[in-house]
Design an enzyme around this catalytic site. Structure first.
Site, short mmCIF file in Angstrom:
data_model
loop_
_atom_site.label_atom_id
_atom_site.label_comp_id
_atom_site.label_asym_id
_atom_site.label_seq_id
_atom_site.Cartn_x
_atom_site.Cartn_y
_atom_site.Cartn_z
N ARG A 57 0.03 50.25 0.23
CA ARG A 57 -0.93 50.57 -0.93
C ARG A 57 -1.32 52.09 -0.93
NH1 ARG A 57 -2.61 45.57 -3.25
NH2 ARG A 57 -3.13 46.71 -5.05
N ASP A 186 -9.91 58.25 -1.97
CA ASP A 186 -9.11 58.16 -0.45
C ASP A 186 -8.80 59.53 0.30
OD1 ASP A 186 -7.67 56.43 1.54
OD2 ASP A 186 -6.31 57.81 0.86
N HIS A 190 -9.40 65.29 3.43
CA HIS A 190 -7.98 66.28 3.52
C HIS A 190 -7.97 67.01 2.20
CE1 HIS A 190 -7.21 64.31 7.24
NE2 HIS A 190 -7.98 63.15 6.63
N GLU A 212 -14.06 59.67 0.74
CA GLU A 212 -13.94 59.10 1.96
C GLU A 212 -13.80 60.24 3.12
OE1 GLU A 212 -10.95 56.95 5.21
OE2 GLU A 212 -10.28 58.54 3.49
N GLU A 219 -15.68 68.40 14.24
CA GLU A 219 -14.89 68.73 13.28
C GLU A 219 -15.23 69.98 12.30
OE1 GLU A 219 -13.05 65.25 11.38
OE2 GLU A 219 -12.93 64.24 13.21
N ASP A 277 -10.02 49.91 7.39
CA ASP A 277 -9.39 50.74 8.57
C ASP A 277 -10.29 50.18 9.81
OD1 ASP A 277 -7.60 52.30 7.05
OD2 ASP A 277 -9.06 53.75 6.65
C1 ARE Z 1 1.59 54.64 7.77
C2 ARE Z 1 1.94 54.38 9.18
C3 ARE Z 1 2.25 55.51 9.80
C4 ARE Z 1 3.17 56.51 9.18
C5 ARE Z 1 2.76 56.74 7.68
C6 ARE Z 1 3.84 57.36 6.75
O1 ARE Z 1 1.23 53.69 9.86
O2 ARE Z 1 2.45 55.49 11.06
O3 ARE Z 1 3.25 57.87 9.77
O4 ARE Z 1 2.65 55.38 7.20
O5 ARE Z 1 5.08 56.74 6.90
C7 ARE Z 1 -3.32 53.77 5.91
C8 ARE Z 1 -2.98 53.44 7.27
C9 ARE Z 1 -1.87 54.42 7.96
C10 ARE Z 1 -0.70 54.42 7.01
C11 ARE Z 1 -0.90 54.92 5.57
C12 ARE Z 1 0.15 55.21 4.76
O6 ARE Z 1 -4.17 53.47 8.03
O7 ARE Z 1 -1.54 53.77 9.10
O8 ARE Z 1 0.36 55.02 7.38
O9 ARE Z 1 -2.05 54.17 5.21
O10 ARE Z 1 0.78 53.98 4.46
C13 ARE Z 1 -7.90 59.87 9.20
C14 ARE Z 1 -8.18 60.19 7.63
C15 ARE Z 1 -8.78 59.19 6.87
C16 ARE Z 1 -7.68 57.97 6.86
C17 ARE Z 1 -7.78 57.47 8.16
C18 ARE Z 1 -6.77 56.27 8.37
O11 ARE Z 1 -9.39 61.40 7.57
O12 ARE Z 1 -8.76 59.53 5.35
O13 ARE Z 1 -7.18 58.72 8.92
N1 ARE Z 1 -8.24 56.89 5.98
C19 ARE Z 1 -7.76 56.65 4.46
C20 ARE Z 1 -7.44 55.26 4.25
C21 ARE Z 1 -6.25 54.73 5.12
C22 ARE Z 1 -5.05 55.19 4.76
C23 ARE Z 1 -5.07 56.66 4.37
C24 ARE Z 1 -6.48 57.33 4.36
C25 ARE Z 1 -3.89 57.49 3.87
O14 ARE Z 1 -8.65 54.47 4.37
O15 ARE Z 1 -6.19 53.09 5.04
O16 ARE Z 1 -4.03 55.16 5.90
O17 ARE Z 1 -4.02 57.05 2.49
C26 ARE Z 1 -10.97 60.44 13.21
C27 ARE Z 1 -11.06 61.46 12.24
C28 ARE Z 1 -10.75 60.76 10.90
C29 ARE Z 1 -9.36 60.11 10.96
C30 ARE Z 1 -9.44 58.90 12.08
C31 ARE Z 1 -8.23 58.28 12.24
O18 ARE Z 1 -12.06 59.57 13.13
O19 ARE Z 1 -12.43 61.97 12.09
O20 ARE Z 1 -10.59 61.65 9.90
O21 ARE Z 1 -9.10 59.41 9.72
O22 ARE Z 1 -10.00 59.69 13.24
O23 ARE Z 1 -7.19 59.14 12.41
CA CA Z 2 -4.59 67.62 1.59
#
Ligand code: ARE
Ligand code: CA
Length: 452
Positions: A57, A186, A190, A212, A219, A277
């Site tokens: 999603r 979301d 970034h 978010e 950071e 997450d």
């Molecule tokens: C998936 C696969 C990956 C692959 C990618 C592309 O898991 O292996 O590389 O697809 O093919 C969610 C999942 C991801 C998923 C992604 C897309 O969690 O695993 O990747 O969907 O399908 C950071 C960001 C923050 C983000 C978190 C998860 O700053 O914005 O990472 N959260 C949002 C959503 C997630 C979503 C995404 C963003 C992407 O809530 O559900 O990802 O749309 C420290 C830092 C944080 C960092 C955190 C984790 O705390 O301070 O900033 O968060 O580490 O890395």
């Molecule tokens: Ca960006």
């Protein structure tokens, strides 16, 4: 600057993670409206990549409203039915990036290829000198790296471009026109905050927008950067409060939770015990922790700080595991294999209308008054304004006490116990005190909207 949004942030909303549109619509009518919830965050409703994992999603292919949760017609029906009963829809808007990989087709059949989609071509993405590629986010101490490189391989939209801003604004305004009242942005961390304002400012002022942004030690990108333009997620609320629920004797310290703990200003904060997450990551407590998790939710809802969002999950054992195939409803909630439905847990649900009563007729949110804590620090009691009172007992034993409630004398119902049970009467004496026994790991809550 913050403006009054059409969703009242003194209330409570719920994230019905991965629920279908038709199940959300039913839940609005059958449960959320009667219990006093004022909003639902739904999973990203736009076309995404195929696959059973929940995170598909978060890889947009188009902004057409076809998704695992349903069709455009089902989406509109949900918005209409929820709004009609006073429950507003908040959309999880994935606009920092598009789908990863060389290409494929989305759930509605739309084809895409590497960094090329119907709405965007390669020049609309951040890229190296080669249009086909971009750097990867690796260094959170570097703002440019965080905001202009690809997050986990997801092609990063050039949010400085007016074409990109206008395309995103078109998507969000289309949702607004359908009756959506709020947006979770979301991966806001970034996107540079003032560039985000390039599309946020195109929305009506009353739209609720929250970004978010996960606070991270040293950071480069900080939640404060977003506050001029939107509300922000406060991930530290759960990180800081939960240890005081997990360890015995620390509930007594929770009277001051807020800015003095280093949290962002209350009016700008969206808070939650865990999210989709962190429940798969570093959340200190999730539904898997049972009573302690419940207690954290009870404190979140009864206390003053932030706009609380209740997490409503499905049972999972594997990180990537997608949602159950069974629809979410009274029969599949809480059965141990389908939907957890934390928002239906009696104490959590009971405190939603409690909170509504507490703020009704007050300007702003009433503070926690008549604060009392037991000598061992395990039991606390407080009132909110002149209309609501609660005792929280984290001790391993039942605790009896006499507390000042700030409420008029009379017989009230304890709203923590199931609504299907007869009213459990709690009597406030003529002098405003109450003599009450609070069972281990639970609460007693009364308010002027629930008289015996
Ligand atoms: C998936 C696969 C990956 C692959 C990618 C592309 O898991 O292996 O590389 O697809 O093919 C969610 C999942 C991801 C998923 C992604 C897309 O969690 O695993 O990747 O969907 O399908 C950071 C960001 C923050 C983000 C978190 C998860 O700053 O914005 O990472 N959260 C949002 C959503 C997630 C979503 C995404 C963003 C992407 O809530 O559900 O990802 O749309 C420290 C830092 C944080 C960092 C955190 C984790 O705390 O301070 O900033 O968060 O580490 O890395
Ligand atoms: Ca960006």
């Amino acid at each position: 600057a913050a403006v009054a949004t059409s969703i009242d942030t003194t209330g409570v909303f719920v994230h019905l993670f991965e629920w279908s549109h038709s199940d959300v619509a039913d839940e609005c009518e059958n449960f959320l409206a009667p219990m006093g919830y004022n909003g639902v965050q739904v999973s990203p409703p736009n076309e995404h990549i195929t696959g059973s994992e929940w995170w598909t999603r978060y890889q947009p292919v188009t902004y057409n409203l076809t998704s695992r949760s349903g069709s455009p017609g089902e989406f509109q029906d949900m918005v209409d039915r929820c709004t009609a009963v006073g429950v507003d829809i908040v959309v999880d808007a994935v606009v920092n990036h598009m789908a990863a990989g060389g290409g494929g087709s989305g759930v509605a059949g739309t084809s895409y290829s590497n960094r090329q989609f119907p709405d965007y071509d390669q020049t609309d993405f951040h890229h190296t000198s080669d249009l086909d590629t971009n750097c990867a986010v690796t260094d959170y101490t570097n703002q440019q790296d965080v905001q202009e490189c690809d997050l986990v391989g997801l092609p990063d939209l050039d949010t400085s471009s007016s074409k990109v801003q206008d395309t995103i604004a078109g998507y969000l305004n289309g949702l607004w026109d359908m009756g959506v009242k709020g947006f979770r942005i979301d991966a806001a961390k970034h996107q540079e905050a003032s560039q985000m304002n390039g599309y946020i400012s195109q929305l009506p002022d009353e739209a609720l927008v929250f970004g978010e942004v996960i606070e991270g030690g040293n950071e480069a990108v900080k939640p404060e950067m977003y506050e001029p333009y939107m509300m922000v997620t406060e991930f530290d609320w759960a990180q800081d409060v939960a240890p005081n629920v997990i360890s015995e004797g620390k509930l007594q310290y929770l009277s001051t939770v807020g800015e003095s703990w280093g949290l962002i200003p209350s009016e700008t904060a969206v808070i939650f015990t865990d999210n989709h997450d962190t429940q798969r990551g570093n959340a200190p407590l999730t539904y898997k922790d049972g009573e302690e998790y419940n207690m954290l939710n009870l404190f979140m809802l009864a206390s003053t700080y932030g706009y609380p969002k209740v997490m409503s999950s499905y049972y999972f054992t594997d990180h990537d595991q997608g949602p159950p195939s069974a629809g979410a409803n009274e029969d599949t909630c809480g059965n141990g294999s389908d939907w957890v439905c934390e928002h239906r847990w009696p104490g959590i649900a009971g405190l939603v209308n409690w909170r509504k009563t507490a703020v009704a007729g007050e300007s702003g949110k009433p503070s926690m008054d008549n604060w009392a804590s037991s000598d061992d620090g395990n039991t606390v009691a407080f009132s909110r304004g002149g209309a609501a009172f609660v005792v929280l007992n984290r001790a391993g034993n039942d605790v009896s006490g006499t507390y000042k409630t700030g409420l008029p004398a009379g017989d009230y119902c304890n709203v923590i116990v199931g609504s299907d049970k007869d009213c459990e009467t709690v009597t406030v004496n003529g002098d405003g005190t109450v003599d009450v026994t609070t069972q281990s790991m639970t609460a007693v809550a009364i308010h002027t909207g629930a008289l015996a």
